[in-house]
Each structure stands twice: as C-alpha cells, then as structure tokens.
Design an enzyme around this catalytic site. Structure first.
Site, short mmCIF file in Angstrom:
data_model
loop_
_atom_site.label_atom_id
_atom_site.label_comp_id
_atom_site.label_asym_id
_atom_site.label_seq_id
_atom_site.Cartn_x
_atom_site.Cartn_y
_atom_site.Cartn_z
N GLN A 162 0.84 -1.19 0.00
CA GLN A 162 0.00 0.00 0.00
C GLN A 162 0.88 1.26 0.00
OE1 GLN A 162 -2.58 0.47 3.41
NE2 GLN A 162 -4.13 1.57 2.24
N ASN A 293 -2.59 -6.76 5.94
CA ASN A 293 -2.53 -7.80 4.91
C ASN A 293 -3.45 -8.95 5.31
OD1 ASN A 293 -0.59 -6.38 3.34
ND2 ASN A 293 0.92 -6.89 4.91
N GLU A 317 -5.98 -3.06 12.75
CA GLU A 317 -5.71 -3.90 11.57
C GLU A 317 -6.75 -5.01 11.43
OE1 GLU A 317 -3.77 -2.38 9.79
OE2 GLU A 317 -2.75 -1.17 11.33
N GLU A 339 -9.82 4.09 6.11
CA GLU A 339 -9.21 4.37 7.41
C GLU A 339 -10.18 4.98 8.43
OE1 GLU A 339 -6.55 3.08 8.24
OE2 GLU A 339 -5.65 2.57 6.31
N TYR A 406 -8.10 9.36 8.80
CA TYR A 406 -8.22 8.49 9.96
C TYR A 406 -9.18 9.05 11.01
CZ TYR A 406 -4.15 5.72 8.48
OH TYR A 406 -3.29 4.89 7.80
N LYS A 579 5.78 7.19 11.58
CA LYS A 579 4.99 8.04 12.48
C LYS A 579 5.87 8.65 13.58
CE LYS A 579 1.83 7.34 16.23
NZ LYS A 579 0.98 6.42 16.98
N1 BES Z 1 -3.29 0.61 6.02
C1 BES Z 1 -2.62 1.37 6.99
C2 BES Z 1 -1.18 1.64 6.64
C3 BES Z 1 -0.95 2.35 5.33
C4 BES Z 1 -1.80 3.33 4.85
C5 BES Z 1 0.16 2.04 4.57
C6 BES Z 1 -1.56 3.95 3.64
C7 BES Z 1 0.41 2.67 3.37
C8 BES Z 1 -0.46 3.62 2.89
C9 BES Z 1 -2.70 0.75 8.38
O1 BES Z 1 -3.89 0.11 8.62
C10 BES Z 1 -2.61 1.85 9.37
O2 BES Z 1 -3.45 2.68 9.34
N2 BES Z 1 -1.61 1.84 10.25
C11 BES Z 1 -1.46 2.82 11.29
C12 BES Z 1 -1.95 2.26 12.59
C13 BES Z 1 -3.16 2.83 13.15
C14 BES Z 1 -3.51 2.31 14.50
C15 BES Z 1 -3.61 4.18 12.87
C16 BES Z 1 0.00 3.12 11.47
O3 BES Z 1 0.83 2.45 10.87
O4 BES Z 1 0.33 4.03 12.21
ZN ZN Z 2 -5.46 1.53 8.80
#
Ligand code: BES
Ligand code: ZN
Length: 625
Positions: A162, A293, A317, A339, A406, A579
């Site tokens: 992604q 995934n 997830e 999201e 989000y 992050k």
């Molecule tokens: N699907 C996302 C990660 C993502 C989004 C990868 C767009 C590449 C492009 C994953 O579900 C996600 O949102 N991860 C967050 C965690 C969350 C608790 C907000 C993260 O990695 O911080």
């Molecule tokens: Zn997500």
C-alpha cells in the site's frame, strides 16, 4: 494461434529484455491512460487470478520468476500492467506449458507511478505470463541483512504494497478498483520460513519451497510477503502470532487478547470472512504501526510495550478485515472510507474488550492529533487536504495519509452514531458491510447509500456534505471527556507551577495515553530542568515505550535537552516507524544546530529504514541519495 498485429508506434519502441535499462528516445515511448494512479486498462481486461512462481534471492536482493495472470478479457488487444523498478525478461500468452511468446512495450517512466507494461494480445487471450525480476532498490521490498535482525544470523525480507508499491515487486494492474484471487509457489533459503497474505505454513520445511493460496478476491495493495527466521504460537483455533525467536514470548503475551478482539469484531459487524487471523511481528524497520494484509497482519515490534497498552493497533488492523479488505476504497481519494471506518471500528472493538473509559481515552488522544494536523494543513495552505474526499490527482497517495482520513473520518462516524443512536447505526453498518463485501466503493456511492439507507429512512438531517467536502472539523463534532485525563492534566499544571511530582508517583501508575495527555498538557512549555526532574522520577527517556519516548524526545529537542541525545540517537537507529521518525526529524530540522546533528544521526540510521520512511526523511532533511 492468432496472429498478432503490432501497431507501428509500438514496433518502433519494442523492448527486449536487454534493452530495458537502455536510454530510449523518450518521445517515441507510448503512453497509457492513468486512472487512480494506475496504467492498468481494467475496463477492457483485468486480472481475475494471479499465480506467482518466485525465487527469493537474498544474495542479489532480487525476486525472480513469473507472474501468471488469468484475465477477464472483454475484447482487448492489449493488456496494460503497472511496473516500477522491475526487469521484464519476456511475456508469453497461454496456459503454463503451452505458452507462446508475445511482444510488449514499456512506456515512459514516471518517478511516482513507474511505467506501463503494454502486452500485445488478442481478444481471445486469457492467460498472460510475465517473466521478470525485481531490482535491488524496489520500494516495496526491505531486504534486511542478518546484522539488522534479532538473531543476527539470518537475513529478513518483507514487502509493503500500500498504496502503489506492489508494482515494484509484481507486474500487476495496481489499482484498488480491481480484485483477484491469488496463489504462489515460492523458493526461499531452507533455514527461513515464507509467509504471505494467504494460507500459511506454521513450520519450516527442508526444501525451502512453500505454496500459498488466497481464495478471497483482494485488491493488489494487499499482496504481501515476509521471509525470515520465524516461530509461530497459536492463540486460538483461528489465530496466532509469528515473530523472530527472540521476540516470540513477548509477542505471545502482548497480543494474547487477539481472540477476544475477533469475537468482539464479529459480534459488532458480522462474520470474519478470511478464516484465519494471524499477526507477524516484523523487524524494527517496518515503516508502519501495522498493515492489514489479509490473514496476516504485519506489525511493528514497537507495539510490544510489555503491558498491552498499545494493542489498539491490532484492533485497527483486525477491523480492516471488514473496512478496507472487504469493502475497499475505489481510489486513493476515497482513502477515508478505509481508514475512517477502521478507526471508528477499532474504537468499538477496544470498548467491547477493555471498556468505554479506555476507548474514550484512545479517541481523545487521536482527536488532539487531528486538531494539530488540521492547524498544520491550514497553515501550509492545504485547506482542501482537510476534506474527507481528497484530490490526489498527480500526487503521491501518501499525501492523503493524514489524520483527516483516519480521525476526522472516525469522528464523522462517531458524530453520526451520536445523532442516530448506536443501535440504529450498528444495523446500518452491518447492512453496509454486507451490501459491499468484496467490492470497491467511491465516496459518492457511499453518500448515496447512507442518504438512502439511514438519513432518509430515519428522517434525519445531517451536515454530511460539510463533513465530506468541507474544511476542518465541523462544529457538531461529538465531544468526549475523560476524568483520568483531567487528573493527568492537573498533574502537569502542578509541575508547570514549579512544584515537584508526588514522590510515590511511578510510571506504571498510568497507562500510555494518560502519560501522553500529561506531556501534551504542557503545550511545549516545559523547561529543560523540569524535563530532567520528570525523567529522574519517571524515566520517560528510557521507558521502552515508543509512543511516550517519541513524544518526549520531540519536546526534548525543542527544549535543548541535550543530555538525552544518546537516547534519541539510539531510538532513531533502531526504530524505522515513520509516524515516530517524521516528527522527530521535522523538529530537528528547525534550527541549524539540531539539523546538523540530525543529519549526522541520519547518515548512520538511514540503512535501518524502509524506503517508505527514508524517502520521507530525505525530503524533511533536504538530503539527496
Ligand atoms: N493501512 C494502513 C497503513 C498504510 C496506509 C500504509 C496507507 C500505506 C499507505 C494501516 O492500517 C494503518 O493505518 N496503520 C497505522 C496504525 C493505526 C492504529 C492508525 C500506522 O501504521 O500508524
Ligand atoms: Zn489503517
């Protein structure tokens, strides 16, 4: 066999395997239509099933083999795939064993999208086999040398697809709008275990050969692979955890509530349709908290805090198994459908399993971040990026990965829930997931659906357009409160007023989110001396809790708290989660002295990061590689 006519303009620019890297006269290259960040001509011909046969070569950092596409051909005379940093050896048509080579061209390369691979075929052709290998710097692939893994004995490989990186390890029509089933035969070094977003082994075998199957149709960004020295622990009949041996005990303990989360999720929004829910703890370089995934969530080891306080990412997830993996955003402009729904659903799972007090604290921490992000985006003149519906045309889909999709997305849904009542909203959501399962959805279709099935049905007025096509946070946003946050904020006020912390106060007295509320309550107004005092008693700088450490370090950089630089450096050289890296390097980039120090650290740390992270940090620090 049908005779293939090659149009003149294609014949001129025909590539053979050896020519792939030869500079071409750019003007002669054919182009293909771009839709949703993809060259794939899915309206004419699209993949129904993909079968991969790949050898995983750690020495050359390359995947090599064939991608066999079974197509739904609506009468096309060419099939267009997305490729980036992939070498094409040849393309054949027909079933395995009865293949004939065909001609193909590779169009103009774009640094964001890669290039179209245009395969000549006839309207009767259904089988396209692309023989290829990946290049060393393929963005999706993180090839970790043995020194950077837990055991330091074996290398590790994982992929991140992604949003538009799958095209760097598989030639595919790389758009979320199309779904296909897949299978794979992989060969890996025999000491290692291979796992995919599919049916998975739980033990190594001697041959290093593994076969996989994903029977449910998925979009291309959910194709995933991990190869490493991995152990497995079962958590319930249909769930378990994979991790490198040194982490497996800690991972099993940290994520023991996964079966409860699955039960809670099914109770809320219907049956889990992917049979198995496993998680894998990846090396520290993994650029995200988690990646949904299917059947095998990828997780960062930074979630292992020792007290289960960061498990909401697993709930997140898992929630994607419905929002995102079952009902998928049709384009990256509709990313909030993935999201926003998932953050909402995540919070509902947390409430079921841990109670409303915890769930509200989690949501409030996120809301603080949303407010900051809205302010930042506005200050940067990116007002339109605060709409839920985005316009990412010509831009990196990564630009849409903000708190808007989000948290504004989730608070939109929370606000609707408050307005219509939870019971009715849950009935609506259940029907929504059922009606769109294994389908993609645009924001416009969602608007139609909710108007018809909720607002008109229940005769409710709601400012939906303001939320979706408007700036910032609408004023009717739901308000949340937390008594425990008030206590944490009062404690911060005590310190601000020049008082000492209560002598018996320990870090274990509060959960991660309370400490974050404590730190944020200073609003940047904590002196270096006060930070030293807090560290002496609570040891944030060495807490081992990545959320607290990253927040604390940002404040430390701002306050010229140089004594914690060794800890900051150690953190930056260990953790590759974007992050955390992004705010740290952004803060370092703010003064000349800190920027210089930051660049020095980055020189050493960059090899520990995945491409997703180092591309972002390169930009922040203004370094070119
Ligand atoms: N699907 C996302 C990660 C993502 C989004 C990868 C767009 C590449 C492009 C994953 O579900 C996600 O949102 N991860 C967050 C965690 C969350 C608790 C907000 C993260 O990695 O911080
Ligand atoms: Zn997500």
């Amino acid at each position: 066999m049908i005779k293939r006519l090659i149009p003149a303009f294609i014949a001129i620019t025909l590539f053979s395997c050896e020519q792939v890297e030869t500079p071409q006269n750019e003007e002669q290259k054919p182009s293909a239509t771009i839709k949703n960040h993809s060259y794939g001509n899915i309206d004419e011909i699209s993949t129904n099933h993909l079968h991969l046969e790949l050898n995983v070569d750690f020495e050359n950092k390359s995947l090599a083999g064939v991608a066999r596409h079974t197509m739904d051909n609506k009468g096309a005379d060419k099939a267009v795939f997305d490729i980036k940093k992939i070498n094409i050896e040849k393309v054949t048509l027909g079933k395995k064993g009865a293949e004939t080579e065909t001609t193909f061209t590779i169009g103009q390369y774009d640094s964001l999208l890669g290039a179209p691979l245009i395969v000549d075929l006839s309207s009767e052709d259904l089988f396209v086999n692309i023989y290829y290998s990946t290049q060393k710097d393929a963005d999706a692939l993180d090839w970790l040398p043995a020194e950077l893994t837990g055991s330091k004995k074996y290398p590790f490989l994982y992929t991140q697809g992604q949003a538009i990186l799958t095209r760097t390890w598989i030639p595919v029509q790389d758009t979320p709008e199309n779904r296909f089933t897949y299978s794979a035969d992989l060969k890996v070094p025999s000491e290692l275990l291979a796992l995919m977003s599919a049916t998975n082994p739980t033990e190594n075998n001697e041959t290093g050969e593994y076969s996989f199957e994903m029977k449910q149709p998925i979009p291309s960004y959910l194709l995933a692979l991990a190869v490493g020295e991995l152990d497995y622990r079962q958590l319930s009949d249909n769930s378990g955890v994979y991790a490198e041996p040194h982490l497996i005990d800690a991972a099993e303990a940290e994520f023991k509530d996964i079966p409860k989360m699955i039960d809670a999720a099914e109770g809320l929004y219907g049956e889990y349709l992917w049979d198995v829910y496993d998680v894998i703890i990846l090396p520290y370089s993994f650029p995200f908290g988690g990646m949904e995934n299917p059947r095998l969530t990828f997780l960062t080891p930074t979630l292992i805090a020792g007290d289960g306080s960061l498990v909401s990412t697993v709930a997140h997830e898992l929630a994607h198994s419905w929002s995102g993996n079952l009902v998928t955003n049709a384009s990256w402009n509709d990313f909030w459908l993935n999201e926003g729904f998932t953050v909402y659903f995540e919070n509902r799972i947390m409430e079921e399993v841990y109670g409303k007090e915890i769930a509200d604290m989690l949501a409030m921490i996120e809301f603080q971040e949303l407010k900051r992000s809205v302010d930042d985006l506005m200050a940067e003149g990116r007002e339109k990026d605060t709409y839920l519906k985005l316009d990412l045309h010509g831009r990196d889909p990564d630009d849409g990965m903000t708190d808007i999709a989000y948290v504004k997305g989730a608070f939109f849904l929370k606000t609707i829930e408050e307005k219509v009542g939870r019971e009715k909203f849950d009935v609506f959501l259940n029907a929504y997931f059922k009606a769109h399962e294994f389908k993609t959805l645009t924001t416009e279709k969602f608007v139609e659906y909710i108007n018809e099935n909720l607002f008109e049905k229940e005769n409710i007025e709601f400012n939906l357009n303001e939320w979706i096509y408007g700036e910032g946070i609408p004023s009717n946003v739901i308000q949340l409160n937390s008594d425990r946050f008030v206590v944490a904020q009062e404690l911060a006020q005590e310190v601000k007023d020049g008082n000492k912390l209560p002598t018996d106060l320990k870090r274990s007295d509060k959960i991660t989110q309370e400490w974050l509320a404590f730190i944020r309550a200073f609003d940047g107004e904590l002196s270096k001396e006060q930070m030293i005092m807090v560290d002496e008693q609570l040891n944030f700088k060495n807490s081992g809790n990545s959320e607290i450490m990253s927040e604390w370090f940002v404040l430390g950089i701002k306050n010229d708290y140089k004594e914690i630089r060794p800890e900051i450096k150690a953190f930056l050289k260990k953790v590759g989660r974007r992050k955390f890296l992004e705010p740290l390097y952004t803060t370092l980039a703010k003064t000349e002295e800190t920027l210089e120090w930051g660049k020095e650290v980055y020189k050493e740390a960059r090899p520990y990061y995945h491409a997703v992270s180092f591309h972002t940090i390169d930009k922040i620090l203004g370094v070119n590689h």
